[in-house]
Scaffold this motif. Structure first.
Motif, short mmCIF file in Angstrom:
data_model
loop_
_atom_site.label_atom_id
_atom_site.label_comp_id
_atom_site.label_asym_id
_atom_site.label_seq_id
_atom_site.Cartn_x
_atom_site.Cartn_y
_atom_site.Cartn_z
N UNK A 47 0.81 -1.23 0.00
CA UNK A 47 0.00 0.00 0.00
C UNK A 47 0.84 1.27 0.00
N UNK A 48 2.15 1.13 0.20
CA UNK A 48 3.04 2.30 0.18
C UNK A 48 3.35 2.68 -1.26
N UNK A 49 2.33 3.22 -1.93
CA UNK A 49 2.45 3.56 -3.35
C UNK A 49 1.62 4.80 -3.66
N UNK A 50 2.05 5.56 -4.66
CA UNK A 50 1.37 6.81 -5.02
C UNK A 50 -0.10 6.57 -5.33
N UNK A 51 -0.96 7.40 -4.77
CA UNK A 51 -2.39 7.32 -5.06
C UNK A 51 -3.18 6.46 -4.10
N UNK A 52 -2.48 5.71 -3.25
CA UNK A 52 -3.16 4.83 -2.29
C UNK A 52 -4.09 5.63 -1.37
N UNK A 53 -3.63 6.79 -0.92
CA UNK A 53 -4.44 7.64 -0.04
C UNK A 53 -5.64 8.24 -0.75
N UNK A 54 -5.48 8.57 -2.04
CA UNK A 54 -6.59 9.11 -2.82
C UNK A 54 -7.72 8.09 -2.91
N UNK A 55 -7.32 6.83 -3.10
CA UNK A 55 -8.30 5.74 -3.16
C UNK A 55 -9.04 5.60 -1.83
N UNK A 56 -8.30 5.66 -0.72
CA UNK A 56 -8.93 5.56 0.60
C UNK A 56 -9.95 6.68 0.81
N UNK A 57 -9.62 7.89 0.38
CA UNK A 57 -10.56 9.01 0.48
C UNK A 57 -11.86 8.69 -0.26
N UNK A 58 -11.73 8.14 -1.45
CA UNK A 58 -12.91 7.77 -2.24
C UNK A 58 -13.77 6.72 -1.57
N UNK A 59 -13.12 5.71 -0.98
CA UNK A 59 -13.84 4.62 -0.31
C UNK A 59 -14.61 5.16 0.90
N UNK A 60 -13.93 5.92 1.75
CA UNK A 60 -14.58 6.42 2.97
C UNK A 60 -15.72 7.39 2.63
N UNK A 61 -15.50 8.25 1.62
CA UNK A 61 -16.55 9.19 1.21
C UNK A 61 -17.78 8.43 0.71
N UNK A 62 -17.56 7.38 -0.04
CA UNK A 62 -18.66 6.55 -0.55
C UNK A 62 -19.47 5.95 0.60
N UNK A 63 -18.77 5.40 1.59
CA UNK A 63 -19.45 4.77 2.73
C UNK A 63 -20.24 5.80 3.54
N UNK A 64 -19.67 7.00 3.70
CA UNK A 64 -20.38 8.09 4.37
C UNK A 64 -21.67 8.43 3.63
N UNK A 65 -21.58 8.51 2.30
CA UNK A 65 -22.75 8.85 1.48
C UNK A 65 -23.84 7.80 1.58
N UNK A 66 -23.44 6.56 1.88
CA UNK A 66 -24.42 5.47 1.99
C UNK A 66 -25.10 5.43 3.36
N UNK A 67 -24.72 6.35 4.24
CA UNK A 67 -25.43 6.47 5.51
C UNK A 67 -24.71 5.87 6.71
N UNK A 68 -23.49 5.39 6.52
CA UNK A 68 -22.73 4.92 7.68
C UNK A 68 -22.35 6.11 8.56
N UNK A 69 -22.28 5.89 9.86
CA UNK A 69 -21.76 6.91 10.76
C UNK A 69 -20.30 7.17 10.39
N UNK A 70 -19.79 8.39 10.61
CA UNK A 70 -18.41 8.69 10.22
C UNK A 70 -17.38 7.70 10.77
N UNK A 71 -17.50 7.30 12.04
CA UNK A 71 -16.52 6.36 12.59
C UNK A 71 -16.65 4.99 11.92
N UNK A 72 -17.87 4.61 11.57
CA UNK A 72 -18.08 3.33 10.87
C UNK A 72 -17.48 3.38 9.46
N UNK A 73 -17.71 4.50 8.75
CA UNK A 73 -17.17 4.66 7.40
C UNK A 73 -15.64 4.58 7.42
N UNK A 74 -15.04 5.21 8.43
CA UNK A 74 -13.57 5.18 8.55
C UNK A 74 -13.08 3.76 8.82
N UNK A 75 -13.75 3.05 9.72
CA UNK A 75 -13.33 1.69 10.07
C UNK A 75 -13.47 0.74 8.88
N UNK A 76 -14.64 0.73 8.25
CA UNK A 76 -14.85 -0.16 7.10
C UNK A 76 -13.90 0.22 5.97
#
Length: 281
Positions: free
Chosen positions: A214-243
């Motif tokens: 995971x120590x590669x360029x763009x890995x963090x950008x992908x994580x931002x997209x995943x967490x934002x998606x989970x937030x939009x689906x109605x998960x609580x912020x701490x749940x979105x971060x964990x998942x």
């Protein structure tokens, strides 16, 4: 030192919600990704693709004009809105009402971009994930932390974290500083690293998935997209971060037999998201 709560498959399955068979895109969540500048449109592509691949129904990406054709041709599933400036985000104005916003990947730190970010923070009422250049802008303008809504998620790598909370001489000191910071501003900090840890007030969670790939360029950008998606689906912020961190790490575990450490890139995280989600169903 506070003992972290482990983010294991058992923990994730307690909060993970399988997709309703009768759902449709209108109720699966609408996310917005604010990202990119000239030479860094790839960050917007990675965050947006990860977002749509993580289950939300709609994604709108807000980028400078120079990224319009790139986004439209690379990810046809994503809607695109552009700022007035050709090369960087000069204002943040759109008519849509998403359920979550991810901001920062590749936006740069132009004075106009900083002003636009400030004006956005003053009025934003939508659940928010802040990453990359948006974190660096915040670290230079610490009074802006008071503008952040409760449970905003910050996703710094170690250097970005240091700019936010100051330097530390031990893991214990890092945790103490991060906890104080989280409590002071009511925010959640995803401290990217090996392992990734999440600080939410007094609570520290430690991810159990992932590896050095995971120590590669763009890995963090992908994580931002995943967490934002989970937030939009109605998960609580701490749940979105964990998942989010759990799935993000799991893709590297799944891909490793095929890619090895050296040949794993951020796009491989996105390519393996389907397998990662299936492991939870």
């Amino acid at each position: 030192m506070k003992i972290p709560i482990l983010i294991s498959q058992a923990e994730i399955q307690q909060i993970y919600k399988p997709i309703n068979p009768k759902t449709h895109k209108g109720i699966q969540g609408h996310a917005t990704i604010i990202a990119g500048s000239y030479g860094k449109i790839g960050a917007a592509v990675l965050a947006s693709k990860a977002c749509i691949k993580s289950g939300c129904g709609l994604v709108t990406t807000y980028i400078p004009k120079c990224g319009y054709e790139i986004l439209q041709s690379t990810i046809p599933e994503v809607m695109v809105v552009t700022t007035t400036h050709e090369k960087y985000i000069s204002e943040i104005i759109f008519d849509i009402q998403p359920q979550a916003i991810g901001i920062g990947p590749g936006i740069g730190q132009e004075p106009d971009t900083q002003r636009a970010f400030y004006e956005f923070l003053k009025t934003n009422k939508i659940p928010l994930v802040i990453d990359a250049d948006a974190l660096n802008i915040l670290s230079q303008n610490k009074s802006w932390f008071n503008l952040l809504r409760q449970d905003t998620i910050l996703t710094p790598h170690p250097k970005e974290l240091e700019r936010l909370i100051g330097s530390w001489n031990s893991e214990i000191e890092k945790h103490v500083r991060a906890i104080e910071f989280s409590k002071q501003y009511g925010i959640i900090i995803v401290m990217k690293g090996a392992p990734t840890q999440i600080v939410n007030g007094e609570d520290i969670y430690q991810n159990t998935t992932g590896n050095a790939a995971l120590a590669t360029a763009g890995s963090g950008d992908v994580l931002t997209g995943i967490i934002t998606s989970l937030l939009a689906q109605g998960y609580l912020p701490i749940q979105a971060a964990q998942i989010g961190v759990y799935l993000h790490g799991l893709t590297a575990t799944m891909a490793l037999p095929e890619t090895g450490y050296q040949s794993f890139i951020a796009s491989d995280i996105i390519a393996n998201l389907g397998k990662a989600f299936l492991s939870l169903d």
